[in-house]
Write an enzyme that holds these catalytic residues in place. Sequence first.
Site, short mmCIF file in Angstrom:
data_model
loop_
_atom_site.label_atom_id
_atom_site.label_comp_id
_atom_site.label_asym_id
_atom_site.label_seq_id
_atom_site.Cartn_x
_atom_site.Cartn_y
_atom_site.Cartn_z
N GLU A 203 0.85 -1.19 0.00
CA GLU A 203 0.00 0.00 0.00
C GLU A 203 0.89 1.24 0.00
OE1 GLU A 203 -3.97 1.87 2.09
OE2 GLU A 203 -2.45 1.02 3.41
N ASP A 281 -11.11 -1.62 6.37
CA ASP A 281 -9.87 -1.25 7.06
C ASP A 281 -10.16 -0.60 8.42
OD1 ASP A 281 -7.18 -1.01 7.53
OD2 ASP A 281 -6.75 0.22 5.79
#
Length: 356
Positions: A203, A281
Amino acid sequence: MGMRDLATLPKAHLHLHFTGSMRPTTLADLAAAQGLRVPSALLDGVPDVPADVRGWFRFQRLYESARAVVRSEGAMRRVLREAVADDAAEGSRRLEIQVDPTSYAPHVGGLVPALEIVLDEARLAGEATGVSVGVVVASSRMRHPLEARTLARLAARHAGDGPGAVVAFGLSNDERRGDTAEFASAFAIAARAGLPGVPHGGELLGPEHVRDVVTHLRPRRLGHGVRAAEDPALLDELARAGIACEVCPASNVSLGVFRESRHVPLRALIDAGVPVALGADDPLLFGSRLVQQYAAARVVHGLDDAAIAALARDSIGASLAPETDRRRWLTEVDAWLAAPAPTAPADAPAAGAAAR
């Protein structure tokens, strides 16, 4: 012709952090009860993060402020109970929630009690809602790799596939910190106990970091993994290995990885054959829950209901639930898709919310 209701789509939620799952109202309640102040950004109800302040350090500061209010067994149980209830309302059949018990151990008598509280409440919440709940014990890149080994041994003692068991071992926090190879021994301890690895990777850092994580930690799934799209050969490797990516579009945008949701390479991953499990998330910080990630796939990335159903199947297939449960949920996805689409649009998050 309307679109099928995404909240009734059977799905698995595989990327949700314990503290980040907290409802803003719960954060406010816990803070008020302890006389603590929390940043207004966690309570103002405005999910959009201005482009000029996006980034990891802002996120980490807010996350630590939220975690600081969870200081008792009762608070821990409330957070988890509500997280499971929220997922149940969004059609999740399976929730695999990630927790680092180190953060809560000082308030409840140690690592073992902290994990056992989470496991017990996961079982109770699952029974109350019908959601199958597994717990991912995750170490932090911000701490010494020896601490990761301690957590891996603790996770191994509670490994299983029954209700409220530890189902995997992870590695979270700032990808730019720590040497990935130094955490390999912790993942080996977990693997000997039958716990798959589900570390974060790809990420904040690019394809080479993904390769590093795959080489040293041998993951079943990758937390995020979106930066793998920058290397088509790597995408092919992930697809051949069947390594799923837990894609969290709202997180990617809020952290400044991509400027807009349309830039998240969801279609590139799908087209390469990489299994994709959408995740929220940290809804507390990113202002967007799981159904809104599916709405973004529909509205922003243009996926039709057949492609949306395929994402739900990927999430179920990538889950660590028992095979009999996964087969049943896949049948439910087929039924969702086979049902006639409504003649008017189903209630769903607005396009603006989906694009965050």
